[in-house]
Motif scaffolding. Sequence first.
Motif, short mmCIF file in Angstrom:
data_model
loop_
_atom_site.label_atom_id
_atom_site.label_comp_id
_atom_site.label_asym_id
_atom_site.label_seq_id
_atom_site.Cartn_x
_atom_site.Cartn_y
_atom_site.Cartn_z
N PHE A 1 0.84 -1.32 0.06
CA PHE A 1 0.09 -0.02 -0.06
C PHE A 1 1.01 1.37 -0.06
O PHE A 1 2.00 1.12 0.74
N SER A 2 0.43 2.22 -0.62
CA SER A 2 1.25 3.63 -0.64
C SER A 2 0.92 4.34 0.74
O SER A 2 -0.06 3.76 1.54
N GLN B 1 -2.92 5.60 0.62
CA GLN B 1 -3.64 4.47 0.96
C GLN B 1 -3.87 4.52 2.47
O GLN B 1 -4.91 4.29 3.17
N HIS C 1 -8.18 0.58 2.66
CA HIS C 1 -7.39 0.47 3.58
C HIS C 1 -8.12 0.61 4.91
O HIS C 1 -8.20 -0.46 5.73
N THR D 1 -4.17 -1.42 -5.57
CA THR D 1 -2.70 -1.28 -5.64
C THR D 1 -2.47 -1.45 -7.09
O THR D 1 -3.21 -2.26 -7.84
N GLU D 2 -1.22 -0.97 -7.68
CA GLU D 2 -0.81 -1.69 -9.09
C GLU D 2 -0.96 -3.25 -9.21
O GLU D 2 -0.15 -3.81 -8.34
#
Length: 385
Positions: free
Chosen positions: A74-75, A78, A85, A227-228
Motif C-alpha cells: 500500500f502507498s 492509502q 485500507h 494497488t498496482e
Amino acid sequence: MNQKETSELKRRFKLGKNAISHICGCYVNSQKEIVSYLNEPLDRMPEEEAEKYLNLLKKALSGALGRNLIDIVFSTQQVADSDEHRRLMALRDSRLKDGEVRQEFYQAVIDSLDMGDSNYLILLAHDAYDVPHRGKDGEDRADEGDTVFSYIVCCICPVKDGKLELGYCPGENEFHNCAASQIVSPPELGFLFPAFDDRAANIYNALAYARKPDELHQEFLDAIFHTEPPMSAGEQREAFQSALREGLEGACGLEVVQAVHERLTAKIEEHREAKDPEPLAVTAKDVTAILRDCGAEEQQIAAFCGKCGELFGEDTALSPANLIDSKRFEVKTADAALSIDPEHSYLVETRVIDGKKYLLIPAGEGLEVNGMPVDWVNSGNDGEK
C-alpha cells in the motif's frame, strides 16, 4: 514476508493452537447472489468440521512466495486515507464483529470477482497471536513475548456439485447412485492482512494468495487493495522471453536459452538446499553475466537490460521460478516436440546439414518407442550399426 514467517502462521491453523473465535462468510451463487451467511463459533463446531474450515483458511498461506503468494504494498497515502485500507483495518480491529463492515467487504468481493459459472464460499477469520520472543539460540520463549499480532485471513473457495457414485442405502438394503449435493473445493484465492513482517504487523503490506500462479484474479486484487496489480508468473515469463528475443536481435539461439535455463535452475537448487527463508530473486543485471559468457555483444546486453526496465521496472527483483520451468526443458518445432531432463539439456544441439535444419541429441544406449525397446538399424550404406 519470508518462508519462516508464513510457516509460523500456518502452524496456528490447528484446533487449540489459535485464538479464532468465529468463522464468518457467505455462500454466493453464480448469479452473484448471496444464498446464505456463515457466522459460527469455532469451539461449538464438531471437531472434524472445525478442522476442515481451518485447513481451508490455512491454504491461503500456502505455496511459493512470488508465485502463489504475492506481496501487496500500500502507498503511504492509502494507509493515511483510503476506503480500501480503512475497510481492511475495520475488519481487523472489530475482530470481524461489525456486521456492516463484513457486508461491505462481501459486496466488494462479489461485485469484482469473476468465477465464471461457479458458486463460491467467502470465508473470513480473525486471530490474535501472542508472538513468543525468539532468543539468539533460535528457541521461542512464550513467557518473554510482548507482541500481539492481530490479523484477518480470507479465502474464496469454489463450491461444486458432487459426482454421482454408487453408495449403500441402509433403508433399502441396496446400492444406488448417490452424491453429496455441494462440495467445497480448496481456495482459488485469498489474502492475509496485515503482513507478518519481522514477526510483527506491517499495515503497509498484505499477502495475497492465488492457487494458480498464472491466474491472480486481478479484478479481485484491484477491488480489495486498489494497488498496482502485480504481474502473474506467466506474464513475467512471457515478458522475460520477450526481453531476451528483442534484446539479442536474432542472436537468441538454443545455446543462450540453455545457458540461462541451466544457471537459473542452479540458483533455485542452491537456494533450496541452503533452506534460506528469504525469497530468491534475480535482476536483469544478474542475467547479463550469462549473456556475456554466451558471447552476446555489449549493445545487445544493454538492449536486453533496457527492455527489462520497460517491462518490469528498473532493477526489479524477480523470482527465477517465474522466469523458467526448472523441472522441464522442451524443444519444439512445427512438427515435433522434444522433452528432456533439464540436467541433460546441454546434449541438444542445432545444426544445418545440406541446407536443412536439424535438432541433434546423442542417443547413447537403449532406444524405446512408446515403451517398446527397438534395435538400432543404420539407414546408410556404410554397413555400420
